[in-house]
Motif scaffolding. Structure first.
Motif, PDB file in Angstrom:
ATOM      1  N   UNK A  39      58.885 -35.142   1.469  1.00  0.00           N
ATOM      2  CA  UNK A  39      57.945 -35.389   2.389  1.00  0.00           C
ATOM      3  C   UNK A  39      57.417 -36.806   2.266  1.00  0.00           C
ATOM      4  N   UNK A  40      58.136 -37.988   1.554  1.00  0.00           N
ATOM      5  CA  UNK A  40      57.622 -39.178   1.414  1.00  0.00           C
ATOM      6  C   UNK A  40      56.335 -39.531   0.326  1.00  0.00           C
ATOM      7  N   UNK A  41      55.789 -38.419  -0.036  1.00  0.00           N
ATOM      8  CA  UNK A  41      54.471 -38.791  -1.118  1.00  0.00           C
ATOM      9  C   UNK A  41      55.040 -38.968  -2.407  1.00  0.00           C
ATOM     10  N   UNK A  42      54.083 -39.140  -3.181  1.00  0.00           N
ATOM     11  CA  UNK A  42      54.186 -39.264  -4.763  1.00  0.00           C
ATOM     12  C   UNK A  42      54.519 -37.796  -5.590  1.00  0.00           C
ATOM     13  N   UNK A  43      55.267 -38.083  -6.237  1.00  0.00           N
ATOM     14  CA  UNK A  43      55.824 -36.918  -7.147  1.00  0.00           C
ATOM     15  C   UNK A  43      55.670 -37.489  -8.700  1.00  0.00           C
ATOM     16  N   UNK A  44      55.913 -36.222  -9.375  1.00  0.00           N
ATOM     17  CA  UNK A  44      56.170 -36.508 -10.850  1.00  0.00           C
ATOM     18  C   UNK A  44      57.193 -35.626 -11.430  1.00  0.00           C
ATOM     19  N   UNK A  45      57.826 -35.944 -12.481  1.00  0.00           N
ATOM     20  CA  UNK A  45      58.887 -34.950 -12.886  1.00  0.00           C
ATOM     21  C   UNK A  45      58.621 -33.680 -13.123  1.00  0.00           C
ATOM     22  N   UNK A  46      57.114 -33.251 -13.141  1.00  0.00           N
ATOM     23  CA  UNK A  46      56.747 -31.976 -12.945  1.00  0.00           C
ATOM     24  C   UNK A  46      57.271 -30.996 -11.875  1.00  0.00           C
ATOM     25  N   UNK A  47      57.216 -31.880 -10.521  1.00  0.00           N
ATOM     26  CA  UNK A  47      57.621 -31.384  -9.504  1.00  0.00           C
ATOM     27  C   UNK A  47      59.035 -31.143  -9.376  1.00  0.00           C
ATOM     28  N   UNK A  48      59.863 -31.960 -10.074  1.00  0.00           N
ATOM     29  CA  UNK A  48      61.260 -31.826  -9.889  1.00  0.00           C
ATOM     30  C   UNK A  48      61.504 -30.389 -11.018  1.00  0.00           C
ATOM     31  N   UNK A  49      60.806 -30.350 -12.012  1.00  0.00           N
ATOM     32  CA  UNK A  49      60.981 -29.142 -12.838  1.00  0.00           C
ATOM     33  C   UNK A  49      60.588 -28.177 -12.077  1.00  0.00           C
ATOM     34  N   UNK A  50      59.788 -28.183 -11.281  1.00  0.00           N
ATOM     35  CA  UNK A  50      59.310 -26.917 -10.281  1.00  0.00           C
ATOM     36  C   UNK A  50      60.344 -26.375  -9.347  1.00  0.00           C
ATOM     37  N   UNK A  51      61.240 -27.360  -8.868  1.00  0.00           N
ATOM     38  CA  UNK A  51      61.950 -27.092  -7.767  1.00  0.00           C
ATOM     39  C   UNK A  51      63.409 -26.934  -8.526  1.00  0.00           C
TER      40      UNK A  51
END
Length: 122
Positions: free
Chosen positions: A56-68
């Motif tokens: 969605x174009x917002x900020x993310x961290x590697x935590x978000x990648x790990x969640x997905x």
């Protein structure tokens, strides 16, 4: 303390050398991590680029990648995540954002760098 032509004193110059040396050591360490974890780094990069479509174009961290992508939890060498993000930054794919507290129990709430995808036109 005597100052040079630019108004810097010896202490300031020493600080610049130490910071430069620290960056060189950091970059060498990240490159070594990437070389010794080729498969995990490739998998993480693939996941980050796939995440782009859903971010969605917002900020993310590697935590978000790990969640997905829960299979990434199997990676023992999490430093490869930093190596990949650095590579994507240098390639102009992401830009760094503000630090934010991690929501992962394993990270104990420590601050993590957030990132944002750039459009190729930027």
């Amino acid at each position: 303390m005597p100052k040079d032509l630019f108004g810097w004193d010896e202490e300031h110059e020493r600080d610049l050398v130490v910071k430069r040396d620290a960056r060189v050591l950091r970059d060498e360490a990240l490159e070594a991590v990437e070389r010794s974890n080729v498969e995990w780094c490739a998998r993480f990069e693939e996941c980050v680029l796939s995440y782009r479509a859903t971010s969605g174009g917002g900020y993310f961290t590697t935590d978000d990648i790990l969640s997905h992508f829960p299979d990434l939890e199997e990676c023992r060498e999490k430093r490869c995540f930093g190596a990949v993000m650095r590579k994507l930054y240098k390639s102009g794919i992401v830009e760094p954002g503000p630090y934010r507290a991690s929501g992962r129990a394993k990270s104990h709430g420590r601050d993590k760098r957030s990132w944002r995808f750039l459009d190729h036109g930027e």
